[in-house]
Design an enzyme around this catalytic site. Structure first.
Site, PDB file in Angstrom:
ATOM      1  N   GLN B 126       0.830  -1.210   0.000  1.00  0.00           N
ATOM      2  CA  GLN B 126       0.000   0.000   0.000  1.00  0.00           C
ATOM      3  C   GLN B 126       0.860   1.254   0.000  1.00  0.00           C
ATOM      4  OE1 GLN B 126      -2.023   0.579   3.709  1.00  0.00           O
ATOM      5  NE2 GLN B 126      -3.514   2.031   2.888  1.00  0.00           N
ATOM      6  N   GLU B 245     -12.792  -1.940   6.384  1.00  0.00           N
ATOM      7  CA  GLU B 245     -12.081  -2.818   7.307  1.00  0.00           C
ATOM      8  C   GLU B 245     -12.887  -3.192   8.536  1.00  0.00           C
ATOM      9  OE1 GLU B 245      -7.695  -3.316   7.461  1.00  0.00           O
ATOM     10  OE2 GLU B 245      -9.386  -4.578   6.950  1.00  0.00           O
ATOM     11  N   ASN B 388      -5.096   6.604  16.806  1.00  0.00           N
ATOM     12  CA  ASN B 388      -6.213   6.678  17.750  1.00  0.00           C
ATOM     13  C   ASN B 388      -6.642   8.117  18.016  1.00  0.00           C
ATOM     14  OD1 ASN B 388      -6.114   3.944  17.732  1.00  0.00           O
ATOM     15  ND2 ASN B 388      -5.928   3.688  19.953  1.00  0.00           N
ATOM     16  N   GLU B 389      -5.710   9.060  17.884  1.00  0.00           N
ATOM     17  CA  GLU B 389      -6.107  10.470  18.032  1.00  0.00           C
ATOM     18  C   GLU B 389      -7.023  10.867  16.872  1.00  0.00           C
ATOM     19  OE1 GLU B 389      -2.921   9.440  18.457  1.00  0.00           O
ATOM     20  OE2 GLU B 389      -2.859   9.709  20.634  1.00  0.00           O
TER      21      GLU B 389
HETATM   22  C1  LIG Z   1       4.089  -0.301  11.343  1.00  0.00           C
HETATM   23  C2  LIG Z   1       3.407   0.627  10.395  1.00  0.00           C
HETATM   24  C3  LIG Z   1       2.953   0.149   9.184  1.00  0.00           C
HETATM   25  C4  LIG Z   1       2.359   1.009   8.270  1.00  0.00           C
HETATM   26  N1  LIG Z   1       2.000   0.516   7.039  1.00  0.00           N
HETATM   27  C5  LIG Z   1       1.593   1.381   6.073  1.00  0.00           C
HETATM   28  C6  LIG Z   1       1.389   0.946   4.730  1.00  0.00           C
HETATM   29  O1  LIG Z   1       1.549  -0.235   4.419  1.00  0.00           O
HETATM   30  N2  LIG Z   1       1.045   1.857   3.809  1.00  0.00           N
HETATM   31  C7  LIG Z   1       0.850   3.163   4.106  1.00  0.00           C
HETATM   32  O2  LIG Z   1       0.519   3.925   3.218  1.00  0.00           O
HETATM   33  N3  LIG Z   1       1.035   3.620   5.368  1.00  0.00           N
HETATM   34  C8  LIG Z   1       1.401   2.767   6.357  1.00  0.00           C
HETATM   35  N4  LIG Z   1       1.636   3.226   7.648  1.00  0.00           N
HETATM   36  C9  LIG Z   1       1.537   4.664   7.900  1.00  0.00           C
HETATM   37  C10 LIG Z   1       0.467   5.070   8.871  1.00  0.00           C
HETATM   38  O3  LIG Z   1      -0.772   5.071   8.274  1.00  0.00           O
HETATM   39  C11 LIG Z   1       0.878   6.446   9.445  1.00  0.00           C
HETATM   40  O4  LIG Z   1       1.953   6.206  10.307  1.00  0.00           O
HETATM   41  C12 LIG Z   1      -0.223   7.134  10.166  1.00  0.00           C
HETATM   42  O5  LIG Z   1      -1.164   7.607   9.276  1.00  0.00           O
HETATM   43  C13 LIG Z   1       0.300   8.298  11.028  1.00  0.00           C
HETATM   44  O6  LIG Z   1       1.065   9.171  10.275  1.00  0.00           O
HETATM   45  P1  LIG Z   1       2.507   9.642  10.763  1.00  0.00           P
HETATM   46  O7  LIG Z   1       3.274   8.446  11.137  1.00  0.00           O
HETATM   47  O8  LIG Z   1       3.083  10.518   9.729  1.00  0.00           O
HETATM   48  O9  LIG Z   1       2.246  10.467  12.085  1.00  0.00           O
HETATM   49  P2  LIG Z   1       1.702  11.969  12.163  1.00  0.00           P
HETATM   50  O10 LIG Z   1       0.532  12.118  11.304  1.00  0.00           O
HETATM   51  O11 LIG Z   1       2.822  12.912  11.998  1.00  0.00           O
HETATM   52  O12 LIG Z   1       1.185  11.994  13.665  1.00  0.00           O
HETATM   53  C14 LIG Z   1       2.015  12.231  14.783  1.00  0.00           C
HETATM   54  C15 LIG Z   1       1.136  12.345  16.010  1.00  0.00           C
HETATM   55  O13 LIG Z   1       0.248  13.441  15.868  1.00  0.00           O
HETATM   56  C16 LIG Z   1      -1.086  13.017  16.051  1.00  0.00           C
HETATM   57  N5  LIG Z   1      -1.973  13.843  15.223  1.00  0.00           N
HETATM   58  C17 LIG Z   1      -1.843  14.113  13.905  1.00  0.00           C
HETATM   59  N6  LIG Z   1      -2.853  14.881  13.503  1.00  0.00           N
HETATM   60  C18 LIG Z   1      -3.655  15.106  14.579  1.00  0.00           C
HETATM   61  C19 LIG Z   1      -4.859  15.829  14.802  1.00  0.00           C
HETATM   62  N7  LIG Z   1      -5.467  16.487  13.811  1.00  0.00           N
HETATM   63  N8  LIG Z   1      -5.387  15.852  16.049  1.00  0.00           N
HETATM   64  C20 LIG Z   1      -4.798  15.190  17.063  1.00  0.00           C
HETATM   65  N9  LIG Z   1      -3.650  14.487  16.905  1.00  0.00           N
HETATM   66  C21 LIG Z   1      -3.085  14.444  15.673  1.00  0.00           C
HETATM   67  C22 LIG Z   1      -1.086  11.573  15.656  1.00  0.00           C
HETATM   68  O14 LIG Z   1      -2.157  10.869  16.217  1.00  0.00           O
HETATM   69  C23 LIG Z   1       0.248  11.123  16.212  1.00  0.00           C
HETATM   70  O15 LIG Z   1       0.122  10.859  17.568  1.00  0.00           O
HETATM   71  C24 LIG Z   1       2.187   2.367   8.589  1.00  0.00           C
HETATM   72  C25 LIG Z   1       2.635   2.846   9.824  1.00  0.00           C
HETATM   73  C26 LIG Z   1       3.232   1.991  10.723  1.00  0.00           C
HETATM   74  C27 LIG Z   1       3.699   2.536  12.034  1.00  0.00           C
END
Ligand SMILES: Cc1cc2nc3c(=O)[nH]c(=O)nc-3n(C[C@H](O)[C@H](O)[C@H](O)COP(=O)(O)OP(=O)(O)OC[C@H]3O[C@@H](n4cnc5c(N)ncnc54)[C@H](O)[C@@H]3O)c2cc1C
Lengths: 385, 402
Positions: B126, B245, B388-389
């Site tokens: 993905q 899902e 979860n946020e």
């Molecule tokens: C093990 C793993 C596998 C994954 N596999 C895939 C995959 O196969 N394909 C793919 O496309 N993606 C994948 N992901 C990506 C995943 O979907 C993202 O990590 C996720 O969407 C969070 O984005 P970020 O890591 O950039 O964190 P950020 O978006 O930068 O978030 C950082 C923190 O800020 C909080 N936050 C952000 N916005 C808000 C808001 N508006 N209000 C309150 N809190 C907020 C978040 O909850 C988090 O605690 C994977 C991630 C992991 C960890």
């Protein structure tokens, strides 16, 4: 009452930070250090010695600096902040204090100068497979012979036991029961003595440990550390000192992890704004801060009580401190990872490394349930100093 | 109101249980059950066995291999599969790109891809998240420009799960930078990972294993026909995919399996003069997690039953499945970690086979090796799939009306 460091303590803190900071601020370099030699930097270890850190807890007559729990706290906090790999806890705090408090004049004379100059490292071979967190559950036994004792038994998870040149091993010398606090004796042995075999392993937090077997290891009477059959008291005292030390290490690690998280919240942008502008994340950062400060306060309490002569008071205080540290470490570690998002669960960023160390500290020398039970049996916390 | 399964549903459950036990190799199930990972070949083997029996994609439309099961049957199937520690069919194939192609693809695309997706002849990954686009997915920057009959793709994806094993990646790319809203100029495009210009770099996670990747696209050229759905309407596909899902996001069966294992092992973990299981404090913690899990199971069944009765209408209760499901999964790994105690400290490569008789060695207990890595690894479940946020934000808006 004074919670401030003295000038000397502050100078100590600054010089350690200057030493450890640059050595481990790059995770790539840290990984390379883990992969070579004993899994930490021997070069850095000799600099610890130059700074006097390895001589810190020993008395001046023995060639040390007579440092107390506050000095140990300063060092361990720096180790926690810097994610340092050197075996200060195992070799200086634990083995060093066993020798300081229990070593004969001959043992102290033979070992302490070498520990102080960095050339000798000692590990404490104590925990056994069945013992879990019970300090007095010792199945390894030492049988009296004509010229001393013969040690037989298996020790698990010996911290930094893979590369120490000497071991202090606990063994049962009397008492029918495996879990009696009476009847345990400590012996100082060369790690390469006949009959000793070691199987070393990396630990989850990037340090090293060993499982060590003693198969008919002969030691002379003069190898006894402390008093025959009274090793239990010595172990309990030194593990209390060690608990105070890991509390400090945890506070150091939490301090850095909290700072790292704050920095991330202020710089990482999503939805066109720094994620720190979301109030829910600010509140999480505040809760982390609260947990950290509660842990710091309890660490001062731990350092103060670690030298108490009243073993019951000391035990209760250190158990209470460990519970607070465990709770704070779990919350701060997990929350930091969560607030970082994906980057928090990788090995390529420091947050995950702090989280792993903080997690392992939670089970070191007793988990929360274990220490809660001790505090409960001691009648709670209201009637303490 | 009758909360019990009907006799037919009970019979169906037994049929599923027997199928998984008798057909998915025991060594694969044992390995997964003990917290170790399965390798690519084992995963493929397991999915192909299911596919042979019509159990890889039962939720798909019937004309493409679905079974026309009720939501309750699908639920039972999923739970039994996880409860028996079977590798679930690769979600990127069966729950993501497959349903998207079935719903939005052309007839030619369906014929070309769907059978291979179901049989995992192609392993899909993905390509949504980017370094700068995580929670704010719509800010993604990877772009695809049409040149004649080709797309030319440039940019970077990250966190791509098991991309190192993948044959294909489905990518969200910006195809109209001028669109009014960020969601509007995005397209859903299929890319063969062997295309020149695609580079994959695995990222090590804190459990020590390699599970996610960075993927770069450097002038990657793919046929224009690899577009799924309408150009610039890829967000519709993404929304459909992410909303698809509901039936197994809570992973209740997997949590049950882990709790069962904890109950079993804790009886033989030495503590004091007896076993860890003698500790009331520990047993109460296990019971507390089991109670939460029971409540979640009931919530899940409410959602499933409503789906049966009212179709795919959003159900407010469904929004809590992700939050509670992830918290409970994490809680089960915490219990296992506590159970391992001092013996969780030793690190062993999780891909390494544990030799027979390993338990005789004095460094601990074979099962304890995976306790810390699983605890570390499972921090991810409250981050991915909408953190979860973000889930709470959605519930606050969509359910509570803030
Ligand atoms: C093990 C793993 C596998 C994954 N596999 C895939 C995959 O196969 N394909 C793919 O496309 N993606 C994948 N992901 C990506 C995943 O979907 C993202 O990590 C996720 O969407 C969070 O984005 P970020 O890591 O950039 O964190 P950020 O978006 O930068 O978030 C950082 C923190 O800020 C909080 N936050 C952000 N916005 C808000 C808001 N508006 N209000 C309150 N809190 C907020 C978040 O909850 C988090 O605690 C994977 C991630 C992991 C960890």
């Amino acid at each position: 009452m004074d919670f401030e460091y003295s000038d000397e303590q502050r100078m100590l803190k600054d010089s350690i930070d200057r030493l450890i900071g640059p050595a481990y601020d790059d995770l790539g370099k840290r990984k390379a250090t883990q992969a070579q030699g004993p899994g930490f930097s021997e070069e850095l270890w000799s600099k610890y010695a130059e700074l006097g850190l390895t001589a810190l807890p020993f008395s001046e007559e023995d060639g040390g600096f007579g440092g107390g729990p506050v000095e140990t706290m300063v060092v361990m906090e720096a180790i926690g902040r810097g994610l340092a790999l050197e075996p200060y806890l195992a070799s200086i705090v634990i083995a060093g204090n066993l020798l300081r408090l229990g070593g004969t004049a001959g043992q102290r004379e033979a070992c302490i100068p070498k520990i102080a100059d960095g050339s000798l490292r000692v590990a404490f071979a104590h925990v056994e497979r069945q013992a879990r967190y019970d300090l007095f559950d010792v199945g390894t036994h030492a049988k009296k012979t004509d010229h001393g004792y013969t040690i037989e038994g298996d020790k698990s998870v010996v911290l930094s036991g893979d590369s120490a040149q000497k071991l202090i091993v606990s063994a049962r010398t009397s008492s029918a029961s495996r879990r009696d606090h009476h009847g345990i004796t400590l012996f100082l042995v060369d790690a390469d003595a006949p009959g000793i075999s070691r199987r070393d392993f990396p630990t989850q937090d990037g340090q090293r440990g060993a499982a060590i077997s003693f198969a008919g290891v002969d030691v002379p009477e003069s190898a006894i550390v402390g008093t025959l059959d009274h090793g239990g008291e010595l172990i309990a005292h030194v593990i209390d000192i060690a608990i105070a030390a890991v509390c400090s290490e945890a506070v150091g690690a939490m301090t850095s992890l909290h700072a790292l998280t704050l920095d991330y919240l202020k710089t990482r942008k999503q939805f066109g704004v720094p994620i720190g502008s979301f109030q829910v994340l600010q509140h999480k950062a505040v809760d982390m801060f609260t947990a950290l400060e509660q842990a710091r306060s309890m660490t001062y309490f731990a350092a103060m009580m670690a030298t108490s002569d009243d073993p019951r008071e000391r035990r209760r205080a250190l158990s209470a401190a460990k519970v607070q540290i465990n709770n704070s470490a779990k919350f701060v570690g997990e929350t930091a990872v969560q607030l970082h998002g994906g980057i928090g669960v990788t090995m390529e960023y420091r947050a995950g490394h702090y989280f792993k160390r903080l997690t392992m500290i939670q089970s070191l020398f007793g988990d929360t349930d274990h220490h809660m039970r001790i505090v409960d049996h001691a009648g709670g916390m209201l009637e303490t100093v | 109101m009758d909360l019990r399964f009907t006799p037919e549903e009970v019979a169906f459950r037994d049929q599923m249980r027997t199928f998984f036990r008798e057909n998915i190799p025991a060594d694969i199930r044992n390995r997964l059950g003990s917290g170790r990972h399965v390798n690519k070949e084992e995963w493929v083997e397991s999915q192909r066995i299911m596919n042979r029996h019509g159990y890889a994609v039962p939720h798909w439309p019937v004309e493409y291999g679905g079974r026309g099961w009720s939501p309750i049957q699908l639920y039972i199937y999923n739970e039994e599969m996880m409860s028996e520690n079977c590798p679930t069919p690769l979600p990127f194939n069966t729950h993501m790109v497959g349903p998207v192609i079935a719903a939005f693809g052309t007839e030619a695309q369906k014929a070309q891809y769907l059978p291979r997706i179901a049989n995992i002849d192609d392993w899909w990954c993905q390509g949504f998240s980017e370094p700068g686009a995580g929670s704010d997915l719509a800010s993604l920057k990877t772009k695809a420009v049409r040149e004649g009959e080709e797309w030319v793709i440039n940019g970077q994806k990250t966190w791509t799960t098991l991309g190192q094993w993948a044959d294909w990646i489905f990518v969200l790319a910006r195809t109209n930078p001028e669109a009014r809203k960020p969601q509007e100029g995005i397209s859903f495009i299929l890319v063969d990972m062997k295309t020149p210009g695609v580079t994959v770099r695995p990222i090590q996670l804190i459990d020590g294993d390699y599970e996610v990747n960075e993927v770069w696209f450097d002038d990657v050229r793919v046929p224009y026909g690899n577009l799924v759905g309408t150009e610039n309407r890829g967000w519709d596909c993404a929304k459909f995919l992410l909303g698809n899902e509901r039936s197994n996001i809570a992973r209740i069966g997997a949590s049950k399996a882990r709790l069962r294992r904890i109950r079993e092992i804790a009886r033989s973990v030495p503590a004091g003069d007896g076993a860890l299981w003698d500790s009331e404090a520990f047993r109460h913690k296990v019971a507390a997690v089991e109670i939460e899990l029971k409540a979640l199971e009931m919530t899940q069944l409410r959602v499933v039953a409503a789906e049966r009765d009212h179709g795919n209408k959003p159900n407010p209760a469904s929004s809590i499945l992700k939050i509670k499901g992830s918290e409970i999964q994490q809680a089960t790994t915490e219990l296992a970690l506590q159970m391992a105690g001092p013996f969780a400290l030793a690190y062993h490569d999780s891909n390494e086979e544990i030799p027979e008789g390993r338990n005789d060695l004095p460094d601990g207990f074979g099962w304890a090796d995976t306790a810390a890595p699983e605890y570390f690894n499972y921090r991810k479940v409250s981050i991915y799939g909408g953190s979860n946020e973000i889930q709470r934000n959605i519930i606050a808006k969509a359910v509570l009306g803030f």
